[in-house]
Design an enzyme around this catalytic site. Structure first.
Site, PDB file in Angstrom:
ATOM      1  N   CYS A 264      56.933  35.697  34.480  1.00  0.00           N
ATOM      2  CA  CYS A 264      55.905  36.533  35.120  1.00  0.00           C
ATOM      3  C   CYS A 264      56.524  37.466  36.161  1.00  0.00           C
ATOM      4  CB  CYS A 264      54.834  35.661  35.765  1.00  0.00           C
ATOM      5  SG  CYS A 264      55.449  34.560  37.061  1.00  0.00           S
TER       6      CYS A 264
ATOM      7  N   CYS B 203      40.271  45.109  48.355  1.00  0.00           N
ATOM      8  CA  CYS B 203      40.865  43.840  47.938  1.00  0.00           C
ATOM      9  C   CYS B 203      42.294  44.057  47.467  1.00  0.00           C
ATOM     10  CB  CYS B 203      39.995  43.246  46.827  1.00  0.00           C
ATOM     11  SG  CYS B 203      40.819  42.111  45.742  1.00  0.00           S
TER      12      CYS B 203
ATOM     13  N   CYS C  81      33.377  40.040  41.087  1.00  0.00           N
ATOM     14  CA  CYS C  81      34.746  40.455  40.779  1.00  0.00           C
ATOM     15  C   CYS C  81      34.800  40.709  39.279  1.00  0.00           C
ATOM     16  CB  CYS C  81      35.744  39.372  41.180  1.00  0.00           C
ATOM     17  SG  CYS C  81      37.451  39.739  40.680  1.00  0.00           S
TER      18      CYS C  81
END
Length: 458
Positions: free
Chosen positions: A411, A83, A164
């Site tokens: 961010c 992933c 997850c």
């Protein structure tokens, strides 16, 4: 004279890793040539298989660790090497914090041109597992079945998942219920290449109280709606809202502009720093709720707002920082271009009894210059832009406004450093830079910067 590249595709090499790249890859030099190796840690000697070369760098696939770092750990997640979500699953948490601090420092030095800036220690997250309050699962046809999962790194190749470790368990429950519905009732997955099929994504929000919103994103009509509602309400504890979103555009953006609440409420409530916010499917909300409180508390401490201050909260979203600032300020003006977010912000102000905050639905680069030209002279500006950073017109308006304090929440260290350089060149001084880990196990980092206006440009 052409530059000599010492490696070529399919070479196997051994090299020392001395740094981390911005996407979480180890960075080393082979005969002076930069090589990026995902899964490698600084301080290691590794073996890598070269899969790509350019005139400036090469990309290698990790095939062995000759001398492992003391910070190397076994990934907890079975999808860690498949992933594209968690690039630092092989690194212990304390070292992740150090990597992120260095990432911010490198951006300020290399992109911003700041020398010797003191970067605070990265503030650790209270939760490093199951911390996310939002999940987005793309859909695809895999082995004859509809599967929901996550994309492989830098691709749209779906990795089906059963769990997850950073997502709330309720998000996984929604994913499983929608998968079951799609396969039982013949719902087709959207194919990006063929531009066919219906189901595109499933987006899930989970509040700290356990309330769940499921947004089903399709290319058009939602068939077998009642069966979907039944499966979700029977199998997902805390489900409060089921939204149908239509996205018929050829885009990587997950949500379209058309929303229909097919069961339950339009929003779910979330409490941050003692205030209640109604969160819709379209709302921007930080994904790590406990760390969000630390982030906003720090930002407001840095902003040092007094009861005589006017505050401009630019890129305000649903008004989270605005309403907290309103407790301290005389007046707060929030600016956000997403209409749904402004509707939520106004409703949130009313719900929390905040009367000294107003919200403007417009692009920041249009609204702020217009306000400043009309005489707005804020005492403090709070910035929390998307990853691309601030439009130059926003920065110009900040300078023109005469504001003395700017608190910038970002961010993206690269665009943050770029924007800070532009403001400092216009007379501001960098006072503090504090990284905050909102995203454990990933290479991403949030940063809070305080700048103040100097009396004279040095």
């Amino acid at each position: 004279m052409n530059k000599v590249i010492p490696v070529k595709k399919n070479d196997d090499i051994e090299l020392y890793i001395d740094a981390f790249g911005s996407e979480g890859q180890g960075v080393g030099r082979y005969k002076g040539f930069i090589v990026f190796v995902a899964g490698a840690i600084d301080g290691e000697v590794v073996k890598a298989h070269i899969i790509k070369t350019t005139k400036n760098y090469a990309i290698g696939k990790l095939i062995g660790v000759v001398s492992p770092s003391e910070h190397r750990i076994a990934p907890e997640c079975e999808y860690a090497r498949l992933c594209g979500g968690c690039s630092l699953q092989h690194v212990d948490y304390e070292h992740q914090l150090d990597i992120k601090r260095r990432h911010v420092a490198d951006a300020f030095e290399r992109i911003g041109g700041f020398k010797g800036v003191e970067i605070g220690m990265t503030i650790a997250s209270p939760d490093i597992r199951r911390y996310r309050n939002k999940a987005s699962f793309p859909a695809a046809q895999v082995d004859g079945r509809i599967q929901l999962g996550l994309y492989a790194f830098n691709s749209h190749r779906l990795i089906p998942i059963n769990d997850c470790m950073i997502q709330h368990s309720s998000a996984i429950a929604v994913k499983n219920a929608v998968e079951r519905w799609a396969n039982e009732y013949g719902v087709t997955a959207f194919d990006e290449t063929k531009k066919s099929g219906e189901l595109r994504h499933v987006m899930v929000r989970v509040s700290t109280a356990g309330d769940v919103m499921a947004a089903i994103v399709t290319r058009g009509k939602l068939n077998r709606k009642e069966e979907l509602i039944a499966l979700l309400t029977e199998n997902v504890a805390g489900i409060k809202s089921i939204i149908h979103n239509i996205n018929c555009r050829d885009t990587n953006v997950i949500l379209g502009n058309d929303y229909e609440t097919i069961w339950g409420s339009d929003t779910i409530p979330e409490t941050i720093c003692g205030k209640t916010f109604n969160v819709s499917a379209a709302s921007f909300l930080q994904v790590n709720p406990k760390q969000t409180e630390k982030l906003y508390t720090l930002a407001l401490e840095k902003a040092n707002i007094s009861d005589a201050d006017t505050v401009a909260d630019v890129y305000c979203g649903i008004g989270t920082i605005s309403l907290m600032a309103a407790d301290k300020a005389k007046r707060v003006i929030g600016i956000e271009e997403i209409e749904r977010a402004i509707i939520d912000a106004r409703a949130n102000a009313f719900a929390n009894g905040v009367e000294n905050a107003e919200f403007i639905c417009a692009k920041a680069e249009e609204a702020l210059p217009k306000l400043v030209d009309g005489g707005l002279a804020p005492d403090c500006v709070i910035l929390d832009p998307p990853r691309k950073g601030c439009d130059e017109a926003v920065l110009d308006a900040i300078v023109k406004s005469g504001v003395r304090r700017v608190c910038y929440v970002s961010c993206n260290p690269s665009t943050l450093a770029r924007d800070c350089r532009l403001l400092c060149d216009a007379g501001f001084e960098l006072i503090s830079v504090d990284p905050i880990d909102m995203f454990p196990w990933t290479n991403h980092v949030e940063t809070v910067v305080l700048m103040t206006k100097m009396d004279k440009i040095k």
